[in-house]
Write an enzyme that holds these catalytic residues in place. Structure first.
Site, PDB file in Angstrom:
ATOM      1  N   LYS A  34       0.837  -1.213   0.000  1.00  0.00           N
ATOM      2  CA  LYS A  34       0.000   0.000   0.000  1.00  0.00           C
ATOM      3  C   LYS A  34       0.867   1.256   0.000  1.00  0.00           C
ATOM      4  CE  LYS A  34      -0.440  -0.270   5.019  1.00  0.00           C
ATOM      5  NZ  LYS A  34      -1.233  -0.880   6.095  1.00  0.00           N
ATOM      6  N   ARG A 128     -11.350   0.086  14.395  1.00  0.00           N
ATOM      7  CA  ARG A 128     -11.308   0.772  13.108  1.00  0.00           C
ATOM      8  C   ARG A 128     -12.255   0.032  12.181  1.00  0.00           C
ATOM      9  NH1 ARG A 128      -5.377   1.638  10.527  1.00  0.00           N
ATOM     10  NH2 ARG A 128      -5.841  -0.449   9.784  1.00  0.00           N
ATOM     11  N   TYR A 252      16.667  29.602  10.135  1.00  0.00           N
ATOM     12  CA  TYR A 252      15.476  30.383  10.504  1.00  0.00           C
ATOM     13  C   TYR A 252      15.290  30.402  12.018  1.00  0.00           C
ATOM     14  CZ  TYR A 252      14.058  30.427   5.616  1.00  0.00           C
ATOM     15  OH  TYR A 252      14.003  30.626   4.264  1.00  0.00           O
ATOM     16  N   MET A 300      13.078  24.371   3.731  1.00  0.00           N
ATOM     17  CA  MET A 300      12.401  23.652   2.645  1.00  0.00           C
ATOM     18  C   MET A 300      13.399  22.895   1.767  1.00  0.00           C
ATOM     19  SD  MET A 300       9.841  25.060  -0.322  1.00  0.00           S
ATOM     20  CE  MET A 300       8.605  25.721   0.760  1.00  0.00           C
TER      21      MET A 300
HETATM   22  C1  LIG Z   1      -0.543  -1.832   6.804  1.00  0.00           C
HETATM   23  C2  LIG Z   1      -1.164  -3.112   7.197  1.00  0.00           C
HETATM   24  C3  LIG Z   1      -0.382  -4.251   7.446  1.00  0.00           C
HETATM   25  C4  LIG Z   1       1.129  -4.220   7.455  1.00  0.00           C
HETATM   26  O1  LIG Z   1       1.604  -3.605   8.630  1.00  0.00           O
HETATM   27  P1  LIG Z   1       3.179  -3.518   8.967  1.00  0.00           P
HETATM   28  O2  LIG Z   1       3.232  -2.999  10.352  1.00  0.00           O
HETATM   29  O3  LIG Z   1       3.749  -2.549   7.992  1.00  0.00           O
HETATM   30  O4  LIG Z   1       3.735  -4.876   8.802  1.00  0.00           O
HETATM   31  C5  LIG Z   1      -1.046  -5.441   7.688  1.00  0.00           C
HETATM   32  N1  LIG Z   1      -2.395  -5.511   7.721  1.00  0.00           N
HETATM   33  C6  LIG Z   1      -3.180  -4.424   7.515  1.00  0.00           C
HETATM   34  C7  LIG Z   1      -4.652  -4.558   7.584  1.00  0.00           C
HETATM   35  C8  LIG Z   1      -2.589  -3.188   7.265  1.00  0.00           C
HETATM   36  O5  LIG Z   1      -3.365  -2.119   7.076  1.00  0.00           O
END
Ligand SMILES: *Cc1c(COP(=O)(O)O)cnc(C)c1O
Length: 361
Positions: A34, A128, A252, A300
């Site tokens: 993802k 969630r 800054y 930046m």
């Molecule tokens: C992001 C995610 C993972 C992976 O988590 P990590 O901590 O990066 O291994 C697994 N299951 C779900 C549902 C996630 O959203």
């Protein structure tokens, strides 16, 4: 080489994949890609992880990107689909979907024909997405009766597995097993922290993300303890070096004042590249392999570092912001964030270079 550059070491990725398999030898692996593979480049990472049993993404668009780039492996979207249009895409592109709500099953029921694979999500404590354990039995029966659904996998997710001192994860594993162990469907609980610290959570499918990218996601062990290798190394260059007099301010707000006459280097990397503006005085940087520390605020386009102790430094010299020899988790901790966020928020000013597996950077 352009700068800043994120070098992505695909052989380190494969090494980390093998570590996942050492922890969970009998589980199948859904590699988490993802958010553009945690900022590493989803298509390249997918091609390097041919050994994985499946890929997981958050959203339908991310799955489409993989399919459009000739990735034919099983793909599951962790947030499922958002509406009928996205569901239709999942059917056409052969994408597995996580089901967390009744309205999704209503949309599936409305399909004239389909043979979807679904991952049914139970909320055992994350708060969630997912069905509650109380409603699970009814939902399970509904899925079993749904002609448009082919295979079902049952999953849950951990909020606290990074911290083994908390009792939450063991409780969740037990609650999940009590709820679903008697059912024939495949089961999936563990993300990286579960893979490393909770063997009872491995079951049929594990879902590693962060550990594949070479970062520890448990508080009690470092990347090196786990024998993981950083996949991303973020590098840039020194633009200028100067010696500032005692009492001179830096950057800054003049938040740093030189305690003595001292050499400083200005480095071409700032929050406009994704380097965290919250990185405080003392955050480490490698200049020609020597540890230097950040002084003054992150700008930046640049940061300034104290190069007393770095030997001779000149414009054009190489700087490592995180990666090899400077774990991203250390920088994240200094900046009050997590490595996940550091990786995801690199901006398009950062060039990506892939090496390993026969590709030379
Ligand atoms: C992001 C995610 C993972 C992976 O988590 P990590 O901590 O990066 O291994 C697994 N299951 C779900 C549902 C996630 O959203």
């Amino acid at each position: 080489m352009p700068y800043p550059t994120a070098t992505i070491d695909l052989s380190a990725l494969q090494h980390n994949y093998n570590i996942v398999k050492q922890y969970a030898p009998s589980a199948k692996v859904a590699a988490m890609l993802k958010a553009n593979a945690y900022g590493h480049g989803a298509v390249q990472v997918a091609k390097a992880l041919d050994a994985a049993d499946a890929f997981a993404v958050a959203r339908v668009e991310e799955a489409m990107e993989l399919r459009d780039n000739d990735i034919t492996k099983r793909i599951v979207t962790m947030a499922g689909f958002l509406d009928a249009e996205e569901l239709q895409i999942c059917v056409e592109y052969n994408i597995d979907v996580v089901i967390h709500s009744h309205w999704q099953l209503d949309l599936i029921d409305a399909l004239s024909s389909a043979s979807l694979n679904i991952w049914l999500k139970v909320d055992t404590g994350m708060g969630r997405l997912g069905f509650t354990p109380e409603e699970f039995e009814d939902v399970y029966a509904r899925v079993k009766a749904c002609k448009q659904i082919n295979e079902m996998i049952i999953l849950t997710h951990f909020p606290d597995a990074d911290d083994i001192s908390k009792p939450t994860t063991d409780r969740q594993v037990k609650a999940f097993h009590d709820l679903v162990n008697h059912l024939p469907e495949a089961k999936s609980l563990a993300k990286s922290a579960g893979i490393i610290a909770f063997p009872d959570s491995h079951c049929d499918w594990v879902r590693p993300g962060l550990m594949l990218y070479g970062v520890s996601s448990v508080n009690h062990k470092t990347t090196a303890d786990l024998n993981l290798k950083p996949v991303m190394t973020l590098r840039s260059k020194v633009i200028s070096t100067r010696t500032l007099p005692e009492g001179h301010n830096v950057g800054y707000g003049g938040t740093y004042v030189c305690p003595e006459a001292m050499p400083i280097a200005v480095i071409a990397c700032g929050y406009g590249d994704g380097y965290p503006r919250s990185a405080p005085l003392g955050t480490q940087v490698l200049v020609n392999g020597h540890r230097a520390v950040l002084i003054g605020r992150v700008s930046m386009d640049s940061i300034v570092v104290d190069i007393r102790g770095c030997g001779e430094v000149k414009a054009g010299d190489e700087v490592v912001l995180w990666g090899n020899d400077l774990p991203a988790e250390e920088i994240a901790k200094a900046a009050g964030t997590i490595a996940y966020e550091l990786f995801c928020r690199l901006t398009k000013r950062v060039k990506f270079v892939y090496k390993g597996l026969g590709i030379r950077a």
